[in-house]
Design a protein around this motif. Sequence first.
Motif, PDB file in Angstrom:
ATOM      1  N   LYS A 167      29.512  51.587 -35.172  1.00 19.92           N
ATOM      2  CA  LYS A 167      30.551  52.568 -35.548  1.00 19.92           C
ATOM      3  C   LYS A 167      30.686  52.671 -37.061  1.00 19.92           C
ATOM      4  N   LYS A 168      30.337  51.585 -37.749  1.00 19.90           N
ATOM      5  CA  LYS A 168      30.432  51.599 -39.219  1.00 19.90           C
ATOM      6  C   LYS A 168      29.240  52.287 -39.849  1.00 19.90           C
ATOM      7  N   GLY A 169      28.277  52.727 -39.016  1.00 25.24           N
ATOM      8  CA  GLY A 169      27.113  53.447 -39.540  1.00 25.24           C
ATOM      9  C   GLY A 169      25.903  52.552 -39.764  1.00 25.24           C
ATOM     10  N   VAL A 170      26.020  51.272 -39.355  1.00 24.45           N
ATOM     11  CA  VAL A 170      24.888  50.346 -39.507  1.00 24.45           C
ATOM     12  C   VAL A 170      23.869  50.665 -38.395  1.00 24.45           C
ATOM     13  N   ASP A 171      22.544  50.633 -38.711  1.00 24.63           N
ATOM     14  CA  ASP A 171      21.577  50.964 -37.648  1.00 24.63           C
ATOM     15  C   ASP A 171      21.410  49.787 -36.680  1.00 24.63           C
ATOM     16  N   GLN A 172      20.790  50.091 -35.519  1.00 21.91           N
ATOM     17  CA  GLN A 172      20.683  49.143 -34.395  1.00 21.91           C
ATOM     18  C   GLN A 172      20.079  47.788 -34.827  1.00 21.91           C
ATOM     19  N   LYS A 173      19.005  47.869 -35.634  1.00 18.43           N
ATOM     20  CA  LYS A 173      18.299  46.644 -36.025  1.00 18.43           C
ATOM     21  C   LYS A 173      19.187  45.759 -36.930  1.00 18.43           C
ATOM     22  N   GLU A 174      19.814  46.429 -37.882  1.00 24.18           N
ATOM     23  CA  GLU A 174      20.680  45.709 -38.826  1.00 24.18           C
ATOM     24  C   GLU A 174      21.905  45.147 -38.090  1.00 24.18           C
ATOM     25  N   ALA A 175      22.436  45.938 -37.124  1.00 24.30           N
ATOM     26  CA  ALA A 175      23.609  45.495 -36.360  1.00 24.30           C
ATOM     27  C   ALA A 175      23.274  44.224 -35.574  1.00 24.30           C
ATOM     28  N   MET A 176      22.067  44.202 -35.003  1.00 24.96           N
ATOM     29  CA  MET A 176      21.640  43.011 -34.238  1.00 24.96           C
ATOM     30  C   MET A 176      21.598  41.788 -35.156  1.00 24.96           C
ATOM     31  N   LYS A 177      21.075  42.016 -36.362  1.00 24.96           N
ATOM     32  CA  LYS A 177      20.950  40.933 -37.336  1.00 24.96           C
ATOM     33  C   LYS A 177      22.351  40.392 -37.719  1.00 24.96           C
ATOM     34  N   LEU A 178      23.275  41.344 -37.957  1.00 28.17           N
ATOM     35  CA  LEU A 178      24.621  40.941 -38.388  1.00 28.17           C
ATOM     36  C   LEU A 178      25.379  40.222 -37.271  1.00 28.17           C
ATOM     37  N   VAL A 179      25.229  40.755 -36.039  1.00 31.63           N
ATOM     38  CA  VAL A 179      25.916  40.132 -34.896  1.00 31.63           C
ATOM     39  C   VAL A 179      25.387  38.702 -34.716  1.00 31.63           C
ATOM     40  N   ALA A 180      24.064  38.560 -34.818  1.00 33.25           N
ATOM     41  CA  ALA A 180      23.449  37.238 -34.658  1.00 33.25           C
ATOM     42  C   ALA A 180      23.970  36.288 -35.730  1.00 33.25           C
ATOM     43  N   LYS A 181      24.054  36.803 -36.958  1.00 27.00           N
ATOM     44  CA  LYS A 181      24.506  35.963 -38.081  1.00 27.00           C
ATOM     45  C   LYS A 181      25.978  35.543 -37.885  1.00 27.00           C
ATOM     46  N   ASP A 182      26.825  36.537 -37.534  1.00 25.56           N
ATOM     47  CA  ASP A 182      28.246  36.238 -37.325  1.00 25.56           C
ATOM     48  C   ASP A 182      28.425  35.139 -36.282  1.00 25.56           C
ATOM     49  N   ARG A 183      27.644  35.257 -35.155  1.00 23.57           N
ATOM     50  CA  ARG A 183      27.891  34.366 -34.029  1.00 23.57           C
ATOM     51  C   ARG A 183      27.065  33.093 -34.088  1.00 23.57           C
ATOM     52  N   GLY A 184      26.209  33.024 -35.090  1.00 22.31           N
ATOM     53  CA  GLY A 184      25.370  31.834 -35.230  1.00 22.31           C
ATOM     54  C   GLY A 184      24.368  31.707 -34.099  1.00 22.31           C
ATOM     55  N   ILE A 185      23.867  32.858 -33.617  1.00 25.35           N
ATOM     56  CA  ILE A 185      22.850  32.838 -32.550  1.00 25.35           C
ATOM     57  C   ILE A 185      21.621  33.595 -33.058  1.00 25.35           C
ATOM     58  N   SER A 186      20.548  33.605 -32.262  1.00 17.90           N
ATOM     59  CA  SER A 186      19.337  34.294 -32.727  1.00 17.90           C
ATOM     60  C   SER A 186      19.411  35.780 -32.370  1.00 17.90           C
ATOM     61  N   LYS A 187      18.609  36.591 -33.097  1.00 20.28           N
ATOM     62  CA  LYS A 187      18.558  38.036 -32.815  1.00 20.28           C
ATOM     63  C   LYS A 187      18.066  38.266 -31.391  1.00 20.28           C
ATOM     64  N   ARG A 188      17.151  37.370 -30.955  1.00 23.57           N
ATOM     65  CA  ARG A 188      16.599  37.514 -29.599  1.00 23.57           C
ATOM     66  C   ARG A 188      17.716  37.391 -28.545  1.00 23.57           C
ATOM     67  N   ASP A 189      18.660  36.452 -28.805  1.00 22.22           N
ATOM     68  CA  ASP A 189      19.775  36.284 -27.852  1.00 22.22           C
ATOM     69  C   ASP A 189      20.614  37.566 -27.779  1.00 22.22           C
ATOM     70  N   VAL A 190      20.802  38.189 -28.947  1.00 15.49           N
ATOM     71  CA  VAL A 190      21.590  39.438 -28.963  1.00 15.49           C
ATOM     72  C   VAL A 190      20.812  40.494 -28.189  1.00 15.49           C
ATOM     73  N   TYR A 191      19.525  40.586 -28.476  1.00 18.28           N
ATOM     74  CA  TYR A 191      18.674  41.610 -27.860  1.00 18.28           C
ATOM     75  C   TYR A 191      18.697  41.471 -26.334  1.00 18.28           C
ATOM     76  N   LYS A 192      18.619  40.208 -25.882  1.00 15.13           N
ATOM     77  CA  LYS A 192      18.585  39.959 -24.415  1.00 15.13           C
ATOM     78  C   LYS A 192      19.825  40.527 -23.753  1.00 15.13           C
ATOM     79  N   VAL A 193      20.993  40.334 -24.424  1.00 16.26           N
ATOM     80  CA  VAL A 193      22.259  40.806 -23.825  1.00 16.26           C
ATOM     81  C   VAL A 193      22.311  42.327 -23.824  1.00 16.26           C
ATOM     82  N   ILE A 194      21.971  42.939 -24.960  1.00 15.62           N
ATOM     83  CA  ILE A 194      22.154  44.413 -25.016  1.00 15.62           C
ATOM     84  C   ILE A 194      21.077  45.153 -24.221  1.00 15.62           C
ATOM     85  N   ARG A 195      19.951  44.489 -23.945  1.00 16.23           N
ATOM     86  CA  ARG A 195      18.875  45.144 -23.193  1.00 16.23           C
ATOM     87  C   ARG A 195      19.269  45.269 -21.715  1.00 16.23           C
ATOM     88  N   CYS A 196      20.098  44.318 -21.241  1.00 19.80           N
ATOM     89  CA  CYS A 196      20.451  44.302 -19.814  1.00 19.80           C
ATOM     90  C   CYS A 196      21.352  45.490 -19.454  1.00 19.80           C
TER      91      CYS A 196
END
Length: 279
Positions: free
Chosen positions: A250-279
């Motif tokens: 919503k802030k205008g960040v693209d999908q790839k960057e958003a995944m990176k930021l979410v992973a960083k915030d939560r202290g998890i890997s980008k792959r973990d984020v990807y797995k959740v949003i892919r489902c």
Amino acid sequence: MSGILYLCATPIGNLEDITFRVVRTLKEVDLIAAEDTRHSIKLLNHFEIKTPMTSYHEFNKVEKAHYLVEQLKQGYNVACITDAGTPGISDPGEELVRQCLEAGIQVTSLPGPAACITALTMSGLGTRRFCFEAFLPSDKKEKQQILEELKRETRTIILYEAPHRLLKTLTELAEALGNRRVTIARELTKKHETVFATRLEEAISYYNENEPKGECVVIIEGKSFEEIREEEIQSWEALTIEEHMELYLKKGVDQKEAMKLVAKDRGISKRDVYKVIRC
Ligand code: SAM
């Protein structure tokens, strides 16, 4: 040929702060539009300026500006001065400039004192990025709206305030912004100039004991980026990974960057984020 409107900055206390150019211009123009002619006559007498004055203030600014524009159109040069400082900064100068530009009249500004900049430079707070709020509005709703906006302001904030409202304003600022660092610059360029660098709560205690006196400028530190970041972390802690992604998208960040930021915030890997949003 139309005349020129000269905005002439005058001292905010110390008469030595007037520039040579302002004195010369005030002597050379045909008419001086002054906010308070009784106040400005002292300045004019001090510098032996004999140019006629006319009053131009908050309560006649619209009609009087029409008149001044007519004078300028006839080829007369006009200078605008206010009670103190730079015309147009929290005083009626703004309206005259607007009307002159609309009428195609040349406007020029002769730099000099302005309480806001003088106070900022000696505040000890960040000077690289700042915003000027002038006087907070007296209308309650409007004031609340501005205070809401200021909560997230990261730049140093400059406010003007009258001594009799200082305590109330500091209290409202503390309620809205928390116990931020604040500098209160009083009686600038005058004999009793003081710079009080403190925090909002300490300033409130001080002025509860000591009646505020003299003109002042209030300078408050902006919100730190760390604080904003911490708030964002707190705000996403209750979110699912999908909702957290949505926050960045919503802030205008693209999908790839958003995944990176979410992973960083939560202290998890980008792959973990990807797995959740892919489902
Ligand atoms: N045009 C002016 C300027 O350039 O700063 C400001 C005019 S505004 C109507 C007046 C306010 O400016 C005062 O209420 C005070 O907040 C601030 N101010 C003006 N002179 C000051 C001084 N010597 N020391 C501290 N504040 C001053």
